[in-house]
Structures are given as C-alpha cells and as structure tokens.
Write a protein that holds these residues in place. Structure first.
Motif, PDB file in Angstrom:
ATOM      1  N   ALA A  17       0.862  -1.184   0.000  1.00  0.00           N
ATOM      2  CA  ALA A  17       0.000   0.000   0.000  1.00  0.00           C
ATOM      3  C   ALA A  17       0.898   1.233   0.000  1.00  0.00           C
ATOM      4  CB  ALA A  17      -0.877   0.001   1.250  1.00  0.00           C
ATOM      5  N   GLU A  18       0.460   2.290  -0.664  1.00  0.00           N
ATOM      6  CA  GLU A  18       1.260   3.524  -0.688  1.00  0.00           C
ATOM      7  C   GLU A  18       1.307   4.127   0.713  1.00  0.00           C
ATOM      8  OE1 GLU A  18       0.241   6.260  -3.765  1.00  0.00           O
ATOM      9  OE2 GLU A  18       0.343   4.733  -5.337  1.00  0.00           O
ATOM     10  N   ASP A  19       2.516   4.509   1.110  1.00  0.00           N
ATOM     11  CA  ASP A  19       2.718   5.077   2.439  1.00  0.00           C
ATOM     12  C   ASP A  19       4.012   5.880   2.380  1.00  0.00           C
ATOM     13  OD1 ASP A  19       3.410   5.656   5.060  1.00  0.00           O
ATOM     14  OD2 ASP A  19       2.813   3.694   5.846  1.00  0.00           O
ATOM     15  N   ALA A  20       3.876   7.189   2.458  1.00  0.00           N
ATOM     16  CA  ALA A  20       5.035   8.077   2.285  1.00  0.00           C
ATOM     17  C   ALA A  20       6.125   7.806   3.318  1.00  0.00           C
ATOM     18  CB  ALA A  20       4.588   9.538   2.366  1.00  0.00           C
ATOM     19  N   ALA A  24      10.716   3.306   0.180  1.00  0.00           N
ATOM     20  CA  ALA A  24      10.289   3.482  -1.220  1.00  0.00           C
ATOM     21  C   ALA A  24       8.833   3.919  -1.339  1.00  0.00           C
ATOM     22  CB  ALA A  24      10.524   2.200  -2.029  1.00  0.00           C
ATOM     23  N   GLY A  25       8.265   4.429  -0.221  1.00  0.00           N
ATOM     24  CA  GLY A  25       6.881   4.910  -0.264  1.00  0.00           C
ATOM     25  C   GLY A  25       5.843   3.804  -0.319  1.00  0.00           C
ATOM     26  N   LEU A  26       6.253   2.571  -0.001  1.00  0.00           N
ATOM     27  CA  LEU A  26       5.340   1.429  -0.057  1.00  0.00           C
ATOM     28  C   LEU A  26       5.502   0.602   1.209  1.00  0.00           C
ATOM     29  CD1 LEU A  26       6.138   0.258  -3.712  1.00  0.00           C
ATOM     30  CD2 LEU A  26       4.008   1.367  -2.981  1.00  0.00           C
ATOM     31  N   ARG A  27       4.369   0.278   1.854  1.00  0.00           N
ATOM     32  CA  ARG A  27       4.434  -0.608   3.020  1.00  0.00           C
ATOM     33  C   ARG A  27       3.684  -1.899   2.697  1.00  0.00           C
ATOM     34  NH1 ARG A  27      -0.582  -0.752   5.078  1.00  0.00           N
ATOM     35  NH2 ARG A  27      -1.842   1.133   4.827  1.00  0.00           N
ATOM     36  N   ARG A 274       8.601  -2.922  -4.990  1.00  0.00           N
ATOM     37  CA  ARG A 274       9.650  -2.053  -4.460  1.00  0.00           C
ATOM     38  C   ARG A 274      10.894  -2.127  -5.349  1.00  0.00           C
ATOM     39  NH1 ARG A 274       9.900  -2.888   2.050  1.00  0.00           N
ATOM     40  NH2 ARG A 274       8.393  -1.298   2.652  1.00  0.00           N
ATOM     41  N   PRO A 275      11.726  -1.067  -5.326  1.00  0.00           N
ATOM     42  CA  PRO A 275      13.004  -1.145  -6.013  1.00  0.00           C
ATOM     43  C   PRO A 275      13.821  -2.334  -5.467  1.00  0.00           C
ATOM     44  CG  PRO A 275      12.572   1.106  -5.318  1.00  0.00           C
ATOM     45  CD  PRO A 275      11.516   0.243  -4.687  1.00  0.00           C
ATOM     46  N   PRO A 276      14.650  -2.943  -6.315  1.00  0.00           N
ATOM     47  CA  PRO A 276      15.066  -2.439  -7.631  1.00  0.00           C
ATOM     48  C   PRO A 276      14.084  -2.683  -8.755  1.00  0.00           C
ATOM     49  CG  PRO A 276      16.141  -4.525  -7.174  1.00  0.00           C
ATOM     50  CD  PRO A 276      15.377  -4.171  -5.940  1.00  0.00           C
TER      51      PRO A 276
END
Length: 300
Positions: A17-20, A24-27, A274-276
């Motif tokens: 989920a997006e989470d600033a 990488a802004g994702l949890r 998430r990256p990479p």
C-alpha cells in the motif's frame, strides 16, 4: 521426518500500500496479504511460501520480513502448510531466519545456497547443515541462474544425507535432471521450480510444484497438478499448453512484475513492486497482456 513439502505450494506475491513514511513509499499490506493466502488455500493449493524472491524478501526490512511470515502462518492456520523463505548471504543469516520460522510455527523452509557469493561444495554443505539445525523440514532451492551456484544431482545426493533436508526445488531448467535427482538423492521430494516446465517435471516424477503463476490461477493450477500426477496426459496438455506463454514469465527477470500484472488482470490485487524492480516496459506489457488474454480465454 514425515513432512515431504510436496503438492502445490504457491510462492506468494506481496501486496503493498502507498505510504510516504515507508521504504520506497510502499508498506506491505498485511491484511490484503492474509486474504490472498486464504484465497490460495481455499482454491485448493496445499500451501504458501512467503519471503521467496517472488515475495521480494530482499527489499524488505527485517521486521517486515518476519511479519510477512507470521501473517501467512496465521492466515493459513491448520488448513495448509507454510514454507518460509530463509535465504541469506551467509549460513548464520539463513539459520537465524530458519530459527525464527520455527518459533513462528512454520511447517518448513525454502533455502537458496549463499545468495551473494559463489559458494563451493564444502561451503554449500556447511550452509545447509546450519539451516537444518533449526529443526524444520528444509526444501533446498537450486537456482543457478540467480545464485551462480549449481546444486547438481551429485551434490544433492550429498546434501540428502543431512537430517531435515527433505526436498529440492529444481529451477535449472534442465528436465533431464528430475530422473537423475531421483536416482542419486532418492530421499528428496523433487519439486518443479519453473512454471513453464511444470508438466514435464511432474511427468518425470516430481511430486511438488513451488509455483509462481498460481498466484493468478490457483484452482486451475491445482487441477493441472492433479491431472499430471494421475497421468492423464491428454487432459493435462490441453489445460497446460495455452497457459505456458504466461507461465514462461515465471522464468524471466521480470517475473515479479509479470505475476502481479496477472493478478491485476484477473481482478485480484497485484500492485507495484519495491526497487530495484520498476514497472514493466511497454513492449513487455503488450506481450504479457497478449499471453494473459490467451490464458484467460482458454480457461473460460
């Protein structure tokens, strides 16, 4: 040890989920992940495999990685088995993850050889000896493409002597190895590791499938497995052949993005990586969409 780690075990994709405030802004979306694990078991799969490469384990914090495993174990309960990925750069790390998996109630672990280092024979044997000390059944994972360490049938014959090493996920792509492993390491359950070689592996005597695309088509994948194990080749081929174009993505570098796209395509939630790992490039997306369309139409 009675647990053979066979049947269809799904290497689970991890939803974010997006989470600033998160890396990488994702949890990790643990509620959504628990629901996904339940859906796979209710669709007939024998088990789930959290924290594999498909589960992006190497992009997680240590706390997230452990919580992913615990979420799967709790979600599955007594209705299936959970085989936790315990891959690590060194034996001490992999063993530590295996001990945590044992504490958390896992049924087994999946383990690559050392991940960042081209280990020799004695280092590989040491690695698995340490992981086995956690006391859980261990599925050895041979993926020479990524690790540059090839666990040959001869080496598997040696590893099979170690207590608690019960299975091998075979991802070399060489179907000739299935019979050779069965000859040289008869105590190991042979598990198909590449979706686009599943039918061939099962026909040669593999009795497990550690699977990627069954995140998208679980019930149909279980049917394919059952037909193959029963030896119903005409029905198995009819089901398998239209799926193979999609299944081939499981053996490509972009397999995580592809399988998450497949989940989105059928109306489940796959979402970002998430990256990479970044988004798929347009030509890959176009090809994947075509392959998914063929798969879905054949199943309809």
């Amino acid at each position: 040890m009675s647990e053979k780690l066979d049947g269809v075990i799904v290497a689970t994709a991890l939803p974010y989920a997006e989470d600033a405030g998160a890396p990488a802004g994702l949890r990790p979306d643990f509620d959504r992940y628990a629901e996904h694990c339940r859906w796979l078991i209710e669709s007939g799969c024998r088990g789930v495999g959290p924290n594999g490469s498909l589960g992006e384990y190497s992009s997680l914090t240590d706390d997230e990685r452990r919580q992913v495993a615990r979420t799967a174990i709790e979600a599955v309960g007594n209705d299936g088995i959970v085989v936790v990925g315990v891959h690590g750069a060194g034996a001490h790390q992999a063993r530590s993850w295996a001990e945590k998996a044992a504490e958390d109630g896992a049924d087994g672990v999946l383990c690559l050889p050392p991940t960042m280092y081209r280990a020799n024979r004695s280092e590989v044997i040491h690695h698995y000896t340490e992981v086995a000390k956690a006391g859980l059944p261990v599925m050895i994972y041979n993926n020479p493409h990524d690790t540059k360490v090839d666990l040959t049938p001869e080496l598997l014959g040696e590893l099979a002597q170690i207590e608690n090493l019960v299975a091998v996920k075979e991802f070399s792509g060489d179907v000739r190895r299935i019979l050779e492993i069965r000859e040289l390491a008869p105590s190991l359950t042979v598990v198909a590791g590449a979706d686009d070689l599943t039918l061939e592996a099962l026909l040669m005597g593999a009795t497990g499938w550690f699977a990627g695309f069954p995140n998208v088509f679980p019930a149909e994948s279980v049917r394919l497995f059952d037909l193959a194990v029963q030896g119903d080749l005409p029905a198995a081929r009819a089901l398998y052949e239209p799926l193979v174009a999609a299944f081939r993505w499981d053996s490509r570098v972009e397999f995580v993005q592809a399988i998450k796209f497949g989940m989105d395509y059928i109306g489940r939630y796959g979402g970002p990586c998430r990256p990479p790992r970044g988004p798929l490039v347009p030509e890959h997306l176009a090809q994947l969409e075509q392959d998914m369309k063929m798969a879905v139409e054949s199943l309809a």
